[in-house]
Design a protein around this motif. Sequence first.
Motif: not given
Lengths: 264, 257
Positions: B46, B147-148, B151-152, B205
């Motif tokens: 992240v 995932w990072a 999410l970011s 997203t």
Amino acid sequence: MGQLVQIRDMSFAREQRILFDNLNLDIAQGKITAILGPSGIGKTTLLKLIGGQLTPSSGDILFSGESVCRAKRAQLYQMRRKMGLLFQSGALFPELTVFENVAFPLREHTQLTEPVLQTLVRMKLESVGLRGAEQLMATELSGGMGRRVALARATALDPELMMYDEPFAGQDPISMGVLLKLIRDLNQSLGLTSIVVSHDVTEVLEIADYVYVLADKTIIAQGTADGIKSNQDPRLVQFINGLPNGPVPFHYPASDFLKDLAAQ
Amino acid sequence: MINQIQRIGERSINFVTRLGVAGLMLVNALFSQPNWKFLRLVGLQVYNLGVLSLPIILVAGLFIGMVLGLQGYNVLVSYGAEQSLGTMVALSLLRELGPVVTALLFAGRAGSALTAEVGLMKATEQISSMEMMAVDPFKRIIAPRFWAGVLSMPVLAFMFSMIAIWGGSFVGVDWKGIDSGGFWSVMQASVDIHQDIFYGFIKSTVFAFVIVWVALYNGYYAKPSSAGISEATTRTVVNASLMVLALDFILTILMYG
């Protein structure tokens, strides 16, 4: 003593080029087995096949009696915990220090406390003579030192099988001597089984208990180091004595050069 | 003729194969048990993907917001509707420009970096050595980065829109003299949490998912040479950008069509 690795009728082709054709080979437990052969014959590929990173087109490879080729992903990763591979390039993580490189497999697979982990890593580094270099970055190491760190990392989880991919390539005489001694000592002290893949005939024959010589997609000779040295097969004589002319061609297959020139 | 059909067939088979390989990579990466080690790796990524992308996102957002404010003011003032500048700036940013421009910048900044990093790890046998140490690279390398990224990016898109709206207000209110109360209250009245902010979040997203997937696939399956990595990096930026623009059209139809 049993066989740790068994290769049965194994064939493998890459981009329509056949590398192995019905290969049969056994690696005896507790011994150092050398696999010799000229460059480009597929020696590194053979190690990747044993490690399950490649899949043969036919035949089977057994590790401790279990098929590497048919193993499921999780099973294969369990088998790999018992294997170590020293890459020709070392394949260290450049953004980590020497210490962290060796600690990497331990951090991934064990729940050791930090003091125990530190002791273990230092023991591994001491065994390759690089405890004093633990704070250096991997990028600061010479080729020989890098390979020794990679060796410490590959043995960190105390594997049953240790595979060495061209461990002597590009090494100066001192590093070569050190690596030879290390391979022999580690095999004895840790009770390992070792496979050394190389084309450095003299060095490998010094430490090997058993030798396979690969050429023409298959094994052309096998036996003890003395047996190989005294074998009179012309392909073997050419390879061991480093002769440019003989049954093993120096040139990659191509049409006749003189004819090509004349045609131009 | 036969050759052409053969070529089309070959390309189609290659495309489907690549899609299958990319799908398998994603499935292998996503279905892993999260633990504190994994969360630490996600946190690190992240920082690499999100925090380090902040300067480019904030600077770009500020300028885009100011340009939007100036262009909007010039058009609206001729109708005497300059009080609606806040609405225009906020809606165009939250619905479209925020998610899309952030995605394009993210593909260029973080997507290319991901492809180059993973491609180089592959070329220098680091991934191979990880496999031989019984460490699954899909779970150790691919999953935390995936995932990072997912999410970011929505957070980056939100920050982009925020600073761009501030840029719009700077031009409209501070420079051109629109009434500050009008600018903000009209905007507040016309921006809907669900229609504008939530849909914008969904868009960013989806874009993040696509960009990170494309970047990681291109890196993991890059040819292990300098030319191969350079080609893969270019492919990431081009493919991800075009996919973002195409997906934006589809999502806009679904959301507002």
